[in-house]
Write an enzyme that holds these catalytic residues in place. Structure first.
Site, mmCIF file in Angstrom:
data_model
loop_
_atom_site.group_PDB
_atom_site.id
_atom_site.type_symbol
_atom_site.label_atom_id
_atom_site.label_comp_id
_atom_site.label_asym_id
_atom_site.label_seq_id
_atom_site.Cartn_x
_atom_site.Cartn_y
_atom_site.Cartn_z
ATOM 1 N N LYS A 21 -8.508 62.112 3.042
ATOM 2 C CA LYS A 21 -7.602 62.849 3.937
ATOM 3 C C LYS A 21 -8.388 63.798 4.849
ATOM 4 C CE LYS A 21 -4.360 65.606 1.930
ATOM 5 N NZ LYS A 21 -4.235 66.940 2.547
ATOM 6 N N ARG A 26 -10.241 64.778 10.494
ATOM 7 C CA ARG A 26 -11.329 65.100 11.428
ATOM 8 C C ARG A 26 -11.626 63.924 12.341
ATOM 9 N NH1 ARG A 26 -11.457 68.222 7.093
ATOM 10 N NH2 ARG A 26 -12.488 70.265 7.096
ATOM 11 N N ARG A 121 2.010 80.070 4.385
ATOM 12 C CA ARG A 121 0.572 80.146 4.051
ATOM 13 C C ARG A 121 -0.183 81.040 5.053
ATOM 14 N NH1 ARG A 121 -1.353 74.185 2.746
ATOM 15 N NH2 ARG A 121 -3.244 75.324 2.171
ATOM 16 N N GLN A 168 -11.458 74.927 6.061
ATOM 17 C CA GLN A 168 -10.533 74.935 7.200
ATOM 18 C C GLN A 168 -10.885 76.051 8.171
ATOM 19 O OE1 GLN A 168 -6.612 74.985 5.458
ATOM 20 N NE2 GLN A 168 -6.790 72.873 4.744
ATOM 21 N N ASP A 313 -9.051 71.266 -4.933
ATOM 22 C CA ASP A 313 -7.866 70.393 -4.915
ATOM 23 C C ASP A 313 -7.694 69.626 -6.231
ATOM 24 O OD1 ASP A 313 -7.344 71.230 -2.360
ATOM 25 O OD2 ASP A 313 -8.188 69.458 -1.382
ATOM 26 N N LYS A 340 -2.055 77.549 -1.772
ATOM 27 C CA LYS A 340 -2.081 76.123 -1.405
ATOM 28 C C LYS A 340 -0.645 75.667 -1.111
ATOM 29 C CE LYS A 340 -6.462 75.451 -1.565
ATOM 30 N NZ LYS A 340 -7.160 75.167 -0.299
ATOM 31 N N ARG A 387 0.062 67.483 -5.232
ATOM 32 C CA ARG A 387 -0.951 67.429 -6.309
ATOM 33 C C ARG A 387 -0.365 67.862 -7.661
ATOM 34 N NH1 ARG A 387 -5.110 65.652 -3.339
ATOM 35 N NH2 ARG A 387 -5.470 66.715 -1.362
HETATM 36 C C1 S3P Z 1 -9.477 71.008 3.380
HETATM 37 C C2 S3P Z 1 -10.035 72.137 2.859
HETATM 38 C C3 S3P Z 1 -9.539 72.800 1.641
HETATM 39 C C4 S3P Z 1 -8.640 71.877 0.826
HETATM 40 C C5 S3P Z 1 -7.642 71.173 1.687
HETATM 41 C C6 S3P Z 1 -8.343 70.333 2.746
HETATM 42 C C7 S3P Z 1 -10.057 70.448 4.626
HETATM 43 O O1 S3P Z 1 -8.813 73.949 2.001
HETATM 44 O O2 S3P Z 1 -7.966 72.619 -0.174
HETATM 45 O O3 S3P Z 1 -6.820 70.330 0.879
HETATM 46 O O4 S3P Z 1 -9.774 69.280 4.950
HETATM 47 O O5 S3P Z 1 -10.819 71.165 5.286
HETATM 48 P P1 S3P Z 1 -9.570 75.351 2.287
HETATM 49 O O6 S3P Z 1 -10.671 75.030 3.160
HETATM 50 O O7 S3P Z 1 -8.581 76.243 2.920
HETATM 51 O O8 S3P Z 1 -9.976 75.828 0.921
#
Ligand code: S3P
Length: 431
Positions: A21, A26, A121, A168, A313, A340, A387
């Site tokens: 995912k 990306r 969030r 992120q 995750d 989350k 999840r």
């Molecule tokens: C993700 C980063 C993670 C992860 C999310 C996907 C990503 O979050 O928990 O499911 O694709 O960059 P955080 O970067 O906020 O921890």
């Protein structure tokens, strides 16, 4: 929709899972930014990735699904067009946060919204650092969606040390930096998933304080072709189910083995899991390989603090492994779980109490002790979180009485075909 799961003793066969995912998000974004045709094979079919695709369509990008591949006709540098209405990120934090980094550098106004869960969030974690780069981005008073983004003539490079261990946040800032001629330098002290750096082929440098990441306009994406490896986070539900089912021998093919994501395998192996990695190769800068899983006896270990972002995750499903392993299961230093798709600490603790386990909840984690005692078929709440739904589906298949998961349809956020994949492994219920 309530979904019933029955006890299962046998699991055998080979599984091919949808594309990762994080990498798929990306790939869609970078292909949309690049000029001309890009091709994405094995793109994730998750609802979250569909949210990303629909946002980029609204920004004027042609995206076509053809014979199991995605063709994207990117708009090139600053080629996006002003969307007619808001950009809806659905349940997807990655869509909302990464998209913000891109939109900060455009010459038009935009607005990002999301579903009920995403709207709660935290967004200030991206708003504040992007504003330090000169962006005109605003969250609600509570620091949540909707995000309003206006053009800025003052967008500039930055030297910045990340305050939250979040891929992120890191990616949002890197994406903004791709629109600036001068080089930005980021310091990441706690490693998080590095797909953005790998796909963009960014220069990184390990120092005593952490990793330096360099990004500027010269790293702006050009069109590409990619085969996305399968998602290790999705695979981890089948890995744990395979380890804990009495008679299992399963092979999960072509799974992403990026070192910032394989903490779950390392921990399970340290707990005594019989897992064999076969045919490891590197393609499109990302490691991938086949994962073979056999029934195993597990023992709990102390989970090191620094591995938490790597397994963030996978903690819901790891906690299910922890229940069946010898000794206490304990997670600390994981307060990110509270923000989350649901408050995952609460969701896990509440559900585990239903089957009589002794659960201690901490602000940044939880501890599980005791053994399962439940006379009836338990009803677990998914809290609308994919999840949590899949982790407790796995638990249900390990309980003699089985179990029921409420609002199970939320699994489509990451894996719409979870039930079919179970059937491929010989799961014999009436699903
Ligand atoms: C993700 C980063 C993670 C992860 C999310 C996907 C990503 O979050 O928990 O499911 O694709 O960059 P955080 O970067 O906020 O921890």
């Amino acid at each position: 929709m309530n979904q019933n799961f029955e006890y299962t003793e046998f699991l055998k066969g080979e599984l091919s899972l949808p594309g990762d995912k994080s990498i798929s998000h990306r790939a869609v974004m970078f292909a949309s930014m690049a000029e001309g045709e890009s091709v994405i094979k094995n793109c994730s079919n998750a609802e979250d990735v569909k949210s990303t695709i629909s946002c980029f369509k609204k920004l004027g990008v042609d995206i076509i699904e053809e014979n199991n591949l995605l063709k994207i006709y990117g708009k090139g540098y600053k080629g996006f067009t002003k969307p007619l209405d808001e950009l809806y990120a659905g349940n997807s934090g990655t869509t909302a946060r990464l998209l913000s980094g891109i939109l900060c550098a455009q010459d038009f106004d935009s607005r990002i919204t999301g579903d009920e869960s995403l709207s709660k969030r935290p967004m200030n974690r991206i708003v504040e650092p992007l504003r330090l780069m000169g962006a005109n981005i605003f969250a609600s008073e509570k620091g949540t969606l909707p995000l309003v983004i206006n053009p800025s003539e003052k967008l500039h490079s930055i030297k910045y040390e990340f305050k939250v261990a979040s891929a992120q946040v890191k990616s949002a800032m890197i994406l903004a930096a791709l629109h600036i001629d001068d080089e930005s330098v980021f310091l990441e002290t706690i490693p998080t998933r590095n797909h953005t750096e790998k796909l963009l082929n960014l220069k990184t440098e390990k120092t005593n304080n952490g990793t330096l990441i360099y990004a500027s306009r010269k790293n702006y994406p050009v069109n590409f072709e990619i085969t996305v490896p399968s998602d290790i986070s999705t695979a981890s539900f089948f890995i744990v189910l395979g380890l804990l089912t009495k008679n299992s021998n399963i092979l999960i093919k072509n799974v992403s083995l990026n070192e910032t994501r394989t903490g779950i395998i390392d921990i399970l192996e340290s707990m005594g899991a019989k897992i064999i990695i076969e045919d490891k190769v590197v393609q499109n800068g990302e490691e991938r390989g086949n994962i073979r899983v056999f029934s195993s006896q597990l023992e709990n270990i102390e989970i090191p603090d620094e591995i938490i972002p790597n397994i963030i995750d996978e903690i819901p499903i790891l906690s299910i492994a922890g229940i069946f392993a010898k000794g206490k299961f304990r997670i600390k230093n994981a307060k990110e779980l509270r923000v989350k798709e649901s408050d995952r600490i609460k969701a896990i603790c509440n559900n585990l109490k239903i089957v009589g386990l002794n659960v201690t909840e901490y602000e940044d984690g939880f501890e599980i002790d005791g053994s399962i005692s439940s006379n009836n078929e338990p009803i677990f709440d998914s809290y609308g979180d994919h999840r949590i739904a899949m982790a407790f589906a796995v638990l249900s298949m390990l309980l003699e009485k089985g179990g029921i998961i409420k609002d199970f349809e939320c699994v489509s956020v990451s894996n719409p075909n979870f039930l079919n994949q179970l059937k491929i492994l010989g799961y014999n219920s009436s699903i």
